[in-house]
Write an enzyme that holds these catalytic residues in place. Structure first.
Site, mmCIF file in Angstrom:
data_model
loop_
_atom_site.group_PDB
_atom_site.id
_atom_site.type_symbol
_atom_site.label_atom_id
_atom_site.label_comp_id
_atom_site.label_asym_id
_atom_site.label_seq_id
_atom_site.Cartn_x
_atom_site.Cartn_y
_atom_site.Cartn_z
ATOM 1 N N GLU A 1 -22.587 -10.387 -8.736
ATOM 2 C CA GLU A 1 -22.866 -9.624 -9.956
ATOM 3 C C GLU A 1 -22.680 -8.137 -9.682
ATOM 4 O O GLU A 1 -23.132 -7.623 -8.660
ATOM 5 C CB GLU A 1 -24.319 -9.788 -10.396
ATOM 6 C CG GLU A 1 -24.646 -11.065 -11.096
ATOM 7 C CD GLU A 1 -26.112 -11.059 -11.510
ATOM 8 O OE1 GLU A 1 -26.603 -10.006 -11.946
ATOM 9 O OE2 GLU A 1 -26.748 -12.105 -11.382
ATOM 10 N N GLU B 1 -31.176 -14.318 -7.922
ATOM 11 C CA GLU B 1 -31.866 -13.180 -7.291
ATOM 12 C C GLU B 1 -33.297 -13.580 -6.911
ATOM 13 O O GLU B 1 -34.274 -12.961 -7.360
ATOM 14 C CB GLU B 1 -31.865 -11.959 -8.210
ATOM 15 C CG GLU B 1 -30.500 -11.364 -8.391
ATOM 16 C CD GLU B 1 -30.514 -9.974 -9.044
ATOM 17 O OE1 GLU B 1 -31.521 -9.612 -9.645
ATOM 18 O OE2 GLU B 1 -29.499 -9.273 -8.936
HETATM 19 C C1 GLA Z 1 -29.443 -8.766 -11.923
HETATM 20 C C2 GLA Z 1 -29.792 -10.073 -12.569
HETATM 21 C C3 GLA Z 1 -29.135 -10.218 -13.920
HETATM 22 C C4 GLA Z 1 -29.275 -8.970 -14.741
HETATM 23 C C5 GLA Z 1 -28.753 -7.809 -13.955
HETATM 24 C C6 GLA Z 1 -28.859 -6.487 -14.680
HETATM 25 O O1 GLA Z 1 -28.197 -8.801 -11.338
HETATM 26 O O2 GLA Z 1 -29.436 -11.164 -11.775
HETATM 27 O O3 GLA Z 1 -29.723 -11.323 -14.575
HETATM 28 O O4 GLA Z 1 -30.616 -8.772 -15.076
HETATM 29 O O5 GLA Z 1 -29.493 -7.674 -12.749
HETATM 30 O O6 GLA Z 1 -28.247 -5.465 -13.966
#
Ligand code: GLA
Length: 663
Positions: A306, A148
């Site tokens: 994710e 991210e």
């Molecule tokens: C993002 C991050 C993860 C986690 C999630 C929580 O997707 O990449 O590491 O923190 O949020 O929802």
């Protein structure tokens, strides 16, 4: 570049949070659930390099071997998402700084300035080491760059960012004169004599120059992209055959990355998506985000990297998923082109800031509803694996542009109630309710072939973008433009001669003045519909007036107009219509354009189609209602393993995926 021939299923695996004896159970449970891939090492830097230069791979060797022996592939992260505390301790100059000059310290995650040379040097060192060590391991099927990128730290105002911003501006403008022209610095005594005088848009006594702010957004997105590119180039040099990705955040609260610029740099576009708990109809937000991700991927299949099996931990009230919601959400993404459904995270943590975030293995263990649903999802994804690689084909497009979003929501505008994401999403809602598939694409994409194109609050549009829309209308598309579209060029300069400058001719209207509404004020239209947020003093210069304002600031002025353009049409909406009125107007346009429904489904049921190269097609039905439904269709339901001839029943809250043979 495809990484596997099936639907990927798995999630972030963080074994370093657990004692060694848990790892064997993990692999056994992954097999039980049908997990075929995990993302490993996202936050492992401090474990891989506990002290400067002391690399410890023994534990990771063991985990990767264990997964491989269990038949589970690895999407190996480059571990650069969160640097270990020792790095900032030695180099505090790498920490990010807010516009107010507040340093953001270690103790959370991602405490680094995206433009920091120290961060870059150390992260590249570990990427290289990982690629050299694991690049030929048979389990490693994909690289997961960072994580991210830009989350938490994308807007950094430190001195290092200031230096990088100036260099970026020099490349963009070539001369300080050109910058002065683009930024309109004749205003408020802002003229720069040298690039050295320019700062990031730090906290200032009055509104900072809007083009300065806009360019800082552009720069910040590019600086975050440069992190990806730097790591990717190392991976491509050392392991050219392994596809490289990173996970995007195409979500309403994360708008700082211009993913249309990023998408082409990835071998496989990947996205993270979490439902908005506060919205009881949040499956609609999911649908919009997912269609936009496909636009970013240029229509190619992509990966949901994710999502959550149930609640997250970071919203004010973290609503758990109801029974069946996990399956429906997952299938909504697959129906829209996802070739994989992965989760954060494998095992719900027992410590740390995310311990109340759901996982595939909940705190309660495997004797739980959630685990049974996870196993069921694994089975369903395996049953529909033949869908992998198939594409969506749609005749309706909504235009979306991150740069227009940034510009639209800058300060000192006619109304702060013009909200970009919300407005585009409400248009998307109306269109999907017509029972059709919808693409969400950049204004400068090839628009030929679309029968309907909606242009919501596209405040900023380039000449090329405006020309593309016009050309599409000329050749037969039905275009719908909303208020506050086509107002400025890419430097955020007003397009003069009457609003909306970029689209006025095509629309056959001219607007002399914006007359935005007070908070919660409503206006009535002559066709009975209701508007909020916006009104304006529109005059028709050739367009048919379909409805006028009955009350509000400009009674009698046209509120909905339509102009004939070449073989197509151009409709203008001069207010923010209530959802049901927008539904009606857009349904009429879709009907007039002759766009066929994917299937005849009742409200609350989605029907979407993916097409294989050989002519096979799959119909996805997602029933969000509490009632069973019957849908007219034929084919083999891969989920229920049942033949449908003419009509198919989908249980309350359930899904069906039919292989139809046509063509
Ligand atoms: C993002 C991050 C993860 C986690 C999630 C929580 O997707 O990449 O590491 O923190 O949020 O929802």
């Amino acid at each position: 570049m495809r990484a596997w021939p099936t639907i990927a299923f798995g999630g972030d695996y963080n074994p370093e949070q657990w004692p060694r004896e848990v790892w064997d159970e993990d692999v056994r449970l992954m097999q039980e659930a049908g997990v075929n891939i995990v993302t490993l090492g996202v936050f492992s830097w401090a474990h891989l390099e506990p002290r400067p230069g002391e690399l410890r791979f023994d534990w990771l060797d063991e985990v990767i071997d264990l997964l491989h022996a269990g038949g589970i592939a690895v999407d190996l992260a480059t571990a650069t998402a969160s640097p270990p505390p020792w790095l900032a301790h030695r180099h505090p100059e790498m920490l990010p700084v807010t516009a107010e000059g507040v340093t953001l310290w270690t103790g959370g995650r991602q405490a680094y300035c995206p433009s920091s040379p120290v961060y870059r040097e150390h992260s590249h060192r570990i990427v290289r080491a990982l690629a050299e060590r694991y690049g030929s391991h048979p389990a490693v099927v994909m690289w997961h760059v960072n994580n991210e990128i830009g989350c938490h730290n994308v807007l950094c105002y430190c001195d290092e960012s200031a230096r990088a911003f100036r260099s970026w501006l020099e490349v963009r403008y070539g001369s300080v004169e050109a910058l002065n022209e683009a930024w309109g610095t004749a205003f408020w005594s802002q003229r720069y004599d040298d690039f050295a005088e320019i700062q990031p848009p730090r906290a200032a006594p009055a509104f900072v120059n809007p083009t300065h702010q806009l360019d800082f957004h552009r720069f910040s997105s590019d600086a975050a992209l440069a992190i990806y590119l730097g790591e990717r180039d190392i991976l491509k040099e050392l392991t050219p055959d392994i596809p490289v990705t990173t996970n995007f955040m195409v979500m309403p609260h994360e708008g700082e990355m211009d993913y249309f610029r990023w998408g082409p740099e990835l071998d496989v576009v990947a996205n993270d998506h979490y439902l908005t708990a506060a919205d009881p109809e949040n499956h609609r937000g999911l649908a919009f985000s997912s269609d936009l991700v496909r636009g970013v991927a240029g229509g190619e299949p992509w990966l949901l990297m994710e999502t959550s099996t149930s609640a997250v931990n970071w919203q004010p009230r973290n609503v758990a998923k109801r029974p069946g919601e996990l399956l429906r959400s997952a299938l909504q993404h697959v129906a829209r082109g996802a070739d994989g459904v992965l989760f954060f995270q494998w095992r719900a943590s027992r410590a740390g800031a995310e311990k109340f975030h759901s996982g595939l293995v909940p705190h309660a263990g495997t004797d739980s509803r959630l685990w049974r649903e996870v196993v069921g999802l694994g089975r369903t994804l395996a049953a529909i694996s033949e869908v992998a690689g198939a594409r969506s084909r749609n005749e309706v497009a909504v235009l979306f542009d991150w740069q227009a979003w940034w510009a639209c929501e800058l300060d000192a505008h006619p109304s702060e109630d013009v909200r970009y994401w919300d407005t585009v999403e409400s248009v998307h809602r109306s269109l999907t309710d017509c029972g059709i598939g919808v693409d969400v694409v950049h204004p400068e994409t090839d628009l030929t072939g679309y029968r309907v194109i909606v242009v919501p609050v596209l405040y900023l549009v380039t000449d090329a973008g405006a020309a593309a829309v016009r050309a599409a209308a000329e050749s037969g598309a039905h275009v719908v433009v909303t208020y506050f579209s086509g107002i400025v060029d890419e430097s955020d300069h007003i397009r003069l001669g009457g609003y909306p400058g970029a689209f006025r001719e095509m629309l056959g209207i001219v607007s002399e003045e914006f007359t935005p509404l007070r908070e919660n004020e409503t206006v009535t239209l002559s066709d009975g519909s209701r508007g909020t947020v916006w009104a304006e003093d529109v005059r028709s210069v050739g367009a048919d007036v379909l409805a006028t304002f009955v009350d509000g600031p400009v009674p009698g002025a046209p509120a909905i107009t339509r102009n004939r353009v070449g073989a197509g049409s151009a409709t203008y909406l001069a207010t923010r219509l209530d959802q049901r009125d927008l539904d009606r107007v857009l349904a009429e346009v879709v009907g007039d354009a002759g766009v066929p429904q994917v299937a005849d489904v009742p409200p609350g049921v989605e029907a979407l189609r993916r097409h294989g190269e050989d002519g096979t097609s799959w119909l996805f039905l997602v029933n969000h209602t509490d009632e069973p439904v019957e849908v007219a269709c034929s084919g083999h339901d891969l989920v229920a393993d049942r033949q449908a001839s003419g009509v198919h029943a989908v249980a309350a809250g359930s899904v069906a995926v039919l292989r139809e043979h046509r063509g």
